[in-house]
Design an enzyme around this catalytic site. Structure first.
Site, PDB file in Angstrom:
ATOM      1  N   TYR A  71      60.480  -9.657  58.724  1.00 29.58           N
ATOM      2  CA  TYR A  71      60.696  -8.245  59.042  1.00 29.58           C
ATOM      3  C   TYR A  71      60.237  -7.418  57.849  1.00 29.58           C
ATOM      4  O   TYR A  71      60.653  -7.681  56.712  1.00 29.58           O
ATOM      5  CB  TYR A  71      62.180  -7.985  59.319  1.00 29.58           C
ATOM      6  CG  TYR A  71      62.433  -6.989  60.424  1.00 29.58           C
ATOM      7  CD1 TYR A  71      61.631  -5.863  60.582  1.00 29.58           C
ATOM      8  CD2 TYR A  71      63.480  -7.160  61.312  1.00 29.58           C
ATOM      9  CE1 TYR A  71      61.865  -4.948  61.587  1.00 29.58           C
ATOM     10  CE2 TYR A  71      63.741  -6.260  62.324  1.00 29.58           C
ATOM     11  CZ  TYR A  71      62.920  -5.143  62.454  1.00 29.58           C
ATOM     12  OH  TYR A  71      63.164  -4.243  63.458  1.00 29.58           O
ATOM     13  N   GLU A  73      59.684  -3.539  57.647  1.00 27.65           N
ATOM     14  CA  GLU A  73      59.581  -2.095  57.859  1.00 27.65           C
ATOM     15  C   GLU A  73      59.187  -1.407  56.554  1.00 27.65           C
ATOM     16  O   GLU A  73      59.712  -1.720  55.491  1.00 27.65           O
ATOM     17  CB  GLU A  73      60.912  -1.530  58.345  1.00 27.65           C
ATOM     18  CG  GLU A  73      61.228  -1.835  59.797  1.00 27.65           C
ATOM     19  CD  GLU A  73      62.507  -1.155  60.239  1.00 27.65           C
ATOM     20  OE1 GLU A  73      62.565  -0.715  61.399  1.00 27.65           O
ATOM     21  OE2 GLU A  73      63.446  -1.092  59.433  1.00 27.65           O
ATOM     22  N   ASP A 217      37.711   8.208  68.114  1.00 28.92           N
ATOM     23  CA  ASP A 217      38.348   7.047  68.726  1.00 28.92           C
ATOM     24  C   ASP A 217      37.257   5.998  68.897  1.00 28.92           C
ATOM     25  O   ASP A 217      36.560   5.952  69.905  1.00 28.92           O
ATOM     26  CB  ASP A 217      38.977   7.427  70.062  1.00 28.92           C
ATOM     27  CG  ASP A 217      39.785   6.285  70.659  1.00 28.92           C
ATOM     28  OD1 ASP A 217      39.741   5.175  70.107  1.00 28.92           O
ATOM     29  OD2 ASP A 217      40.456   6.505  71.694  1.00 28.92           O
ATOM     30  N   THR A 243      40.393  -0.331  67.190  1.00 32.36           N
ATOM     31  CA  THR A 243      41.076  -1.594  67.419  1.00 32.36           C
ATOM     32  C   THR A 243      40.462  -2.661  66.526  1.00 32.36           C
ATOM     33  O   THR A 243      39.352  -2.507  66.023  1.00 32.36           O
ATOM     34  CB  THR A 243      40.957  -2.039  68.888  1.00 32.36           C
ATOM     35  OG1 THR A 243      39.566  -2.098  69.236  1.00 32.36           O
ATOM     36  CG2 THR A 243      41.677  -1.082  69.811  1.00 32.36           C
ATOM     37  N   LYS A 246      38.095  -6.554  70.229  1.00 32.20           N
ATOM     38  CA  LYS A 246      36.778  -6.151  70.746  1.00 32.20           C
ATOM     39  C   LYS A 246      35.683  -6.743  69.856  1.00 32.20           C
ATOM     40  O   LYS A 246      35.756  -7.898  69.452  1.00 32.20           O
ATOM     41  CB  LYS A 246      36.690  -4.635  70.889  1.00 32.20           C
ATOM     42  CG  LYS A 246      37.755  -4.034  71.831  1.00 32.20           C
ATOM     43  CD  LYS A 246      37.511  -2.570  72.040  1.00 32.20           C
ATOM     44  CE  LYS A 246      38.493  -1.972  73.031  1.00 32.20           C
ATOM     45  NZ  LYS A 246      39.860  -1.821  72.477  1.00 32.20           N
ATOM     46  N   ARG A 252      44.531  -8.832  68.368  1.00 30.25           N
ATOM     47  CA  ARG A 252      44.789  -7.616  69.125  1.00 30.25           C
ATOM     48  C   ARG A 252      45.650  -6.680  68.282  1.00 30.25           C
ATOM     49  O   ARG A 252      46.749  -7.025  67.863  1.00 30.25           O
ATOM     50  CB  ARG A 252      45.475  -7.939  70.442  1.00 30.25           C
ATOM     51  CG  ARG A 252      44.664  -8.884  71.329  1.00 30.25           C
ATOM     52  CD  ARG A 252      45.149  -8.902  72.743  1.00 30.25           C
ATOM     53  NE  ARG A 252      44.905  -7.627  73.403  1.00 30.25           N
ATOM     54  CZ  ARG A 252      43.731  -7.246  73.914  1.00 30.25           C
ATOM     55  NH1 ARG A 252      42.689  -8.051  73.830  1.00 30.25           N
ATOM     56  NH2 ARG A 252      43.616  -6.077  74.502  1.00 30.25           N
TER      57      ARG A 252
END
Length: 430
Positions: A71, A73, A217, A243, A246, A252
Site C-alpha cells: 500500500y 498512498e 489525449d 495510456t 496500446k 494497462r
C-alpha cells in the site's frame, strides 16, 4: 518484444517459468482454465484491436511481483504508509524514465487508466461548468471528451469539433471558429479512431488566441511517439494524457506529462483528489516498459507498426473497402465495409467467427453508421510484417464477403487460415 527474430528468441529464452501458474491452476481450477482459455484465444486468432498489444515477459513478471502487496498512498518520500522505501525507488525510476523518454519536465505515472489521467487533467485545470472544446464523439472523440454517460459530459460544457466531410481530416478552420465563438477554458486534441497525426502546433496557436489550456489525449499515438514514428505533443500541450498499454506495450494504465509549472497541480489532482493508493506492481511494470521503449529495437518496432498499417490500409482498399482519410499515418486503420454489402456490426461478427478480433467505431458522415477500426500494434509485436498484412487483408475481405455465421463453410476455411498464420507468429514463443 521487438520484431527481429533474434530478439523474439531472446524474449522466449527469458520468459517467466510457469510454476506459479501451475500452482494457481491446482488451487483454483476455474480461474486457471479461464487463463488457459484466454491464452489460447490470444494465440490462435489475430488480435487487431487498436488498443491492445502483447507486453513483454519482463512486464508480466513485474505485474505478478510482490510489489502488488504494498500500500503506497502518496508520492515517493511522502507516503501515508510505512515500508515504502523500495516502492519509492520503483516509482522514481518510472518517473525518470517517462520524463526522459518523452522529453517532459514532469511525469505522473500513478493514473490507473487513460480515463483516470484525463479526469485528473480536468481536475487540475478546470472547474465544473467550464466549457471544453474537443472532438465530437461521432467523429472519434473518447467518452472522456463529453459523453453524457461519462463524468466529462456531466460536469463540463463540451463543444464538439468534427472532420471535413470529403477528406475525413480535422477541419482546423472549424476548430478555430468554435474556439473563438465559445471561448473554452480548455481544448482537447486526441481521438480513438483518427488515423492521421494531429497538427499540435495549430491547436496550440488556436488555444493561445482564446486563452485556453491545451490538453493532448495521446493514448493511442504515444507509443509511436516513444519510437520516433509520430510527432510529439509534449512541446505544444500544457498537459499530455496517455495510456501505457496500446502501442507503448506496457501494462494497462495511464500517465500524465506536463511542465514544471503544473507539476504540483497535476500530482494533487491524481492523489488525493481522484485516486487513492498507487498500484506499485503496475508502476514497476510501467518502468520496465519505458526502459524497453528507449531501445533501438523499440524504434524499429514503432516504425514497422506504421509500415504495416499503411500496407494493410492499401490492401483493404484494393479488396473494395472504403478506407477513411485514404490511408493512415499511425497504427490505426478505419474502414467502411458497406461496399462489401454489410454494416460494421455484421462485419465484426463475421470477422470474430473467423478469428479476426477487432472493433467497430463511429463513421463521421452519412447516417452515423458503424465502421471497422483495426490496429497493427499486436500483430507487429508478434513479428508480422508487410507480407502478412496483405494476407490479413485478404482474410478480412473473405470473411466479410462470404460469412454466413460461425457454422458456415467459408468461415471455417478462413478461421483455419487465420490459425495457421497466427501459429507461425506466437505472441510468447516457447
Amino acid at each position: 518484444m521487438p520484431v527481429t527474430a533474434a530478439a523474439t528468441a531472446a524474449s522466449a529464452a527469458h520468459a517467466p517459468a510457469p510454476a506459479d501458474f501451475e500452482a494457481l491452476r491446482r488451487q483454483d481450477p476455474q480461474i486457471g482454465e479461464v487463463i488457459v482459455g484466454e491464452t489460447a484465444r490470444q494465440a490462435e486468432g489475430l488480435q487487431l484491436i487498436a488498443a491492445e498489444n502483447f507486453t513483454s515477459p519482463a512486464v508480466l513478471a513485474a505485474l505478478g511481483s510482490p510489489l502488488a502487496n504494498k500500500y503506497a498512498e502518496g508520492y515517493p518520500g511522502a507516503r501515508h504508509h510505512g515500508g515504502c522505501e523500495l516502492v519509492d525507488a520503483a516509482e522514481r525510476i518510472a518517473v525518470e524514465r517517462a520524463a526522459g523518454l518523452f522529453g517532459a519536465e514532469h511525469a505522473n505515472v500513478q493514473p490507473h487508466s487513460g480515463s483516470s489521467a484525463v479526469l485528473a487533467a480536468y481536475a487540475a485545470l478546470l472547474r465544473p461548468g467550464d466549457t471544453v472544446l474537443a472532438m465530437g464523439l461521432a467523429y472519434g472523440g473518447h467518452l472522456t471528451h463529453g459523453s453524457p454517460s461519462n463524468f466529462s459530459g456531466r460536469w463540463f460544457d463540451f463543444v464538439g469539433y468534427g472532420v471535413d466531410a470529403e477528406t475525413g481530416l480535422i477541419d482546423y478552420e472549424e476548430v478555430n471558429a468554435l474556439a473563438h465563438r465559445d471561448r473554452p477554458k480548455a481544448i482537447v486534441c486526441g481521438s480513438i479512431s483518427y488515423p492521421r497525426h494531429p497538427d499540435y502546433a495549430a491547436f496550440r496557436e488556436i488555444a493561445d488566441e482564446v486563452g485556453a489550456c491545451l490538453i493532448a489525449d495521446a493514448a493511442h499515438p504515444m507509443g509511436l511517439v516513444a519510437g520516433g514514428a509520430a510527432p510529439s505533443p509534449v512541446p505544444y500541450a500544457d498537459v499530455v494524457c496517455a495510456t501505457t498499454h496500446k502501442v507503448l506495450r506496457g501494462p494497462r494504465g495511464g500517465m500524465i506529462l506536463c511542465g514544471a509549472d503544473l507539476a504540483e497541480r497535476i500530482d494533487r489532482a491524481v492523489f488525493p483528489f481522484t485516486q487513492g493508493g498507487a498500484q506499485m506492481h503496475t508502476i514497476a511494470a510501467k518502468a520496465v516498459a519505458f526502459g524497453e521503449a528507449a531501445t533501438p529495437a523499440f524504434t524499429e518496432y514503432a516504425h514497422q507498426v506504421v509500415a504495416n498499417a499503411r500496407v494493410l490500409a492499401d490492401a483493404l482498399a484494393a479488396e473494395g473497402l472504403e478506407v477513411l482519410t485514404g490511408g493512415t499515418d499511425t497504427h490505426l486503420v478505419v474502414v467502411d465495409p458497406a461496399p462489401l454489402g454489410v454494416d460494421g456490426r455484421t462485419a465484426r461478427g463475421r470477422l470474430a467467427a473467423a478469428g479476426l478480433v477487432l472493433d467497430t467505431c463511429a463513421l463521421p458522415y452519412g447516417d452515423g453508421g458503424r465502421g471497422i477500426r483495426l490496429g497493427t500494434a499486436a500483430v507487429t509485436t508478434q513479428g508480422m510484417r508487410e507480407t502478412e498484412m496483405a494476407r490479413v487483408a485478404a482474410l478480412f475481405a473473405a470473411a466479410v464477403r462470404e460469412g454466413n455465421g460461425e457454422g458456415g463453410e467459408s468461415i471455417r476455411r478462413v478461421r483455419t487460415e487465420v490459425r495457421e498464420l497466427a501459429g507461425r507468429f506466437p505472441p510468447y514463443p516457447g
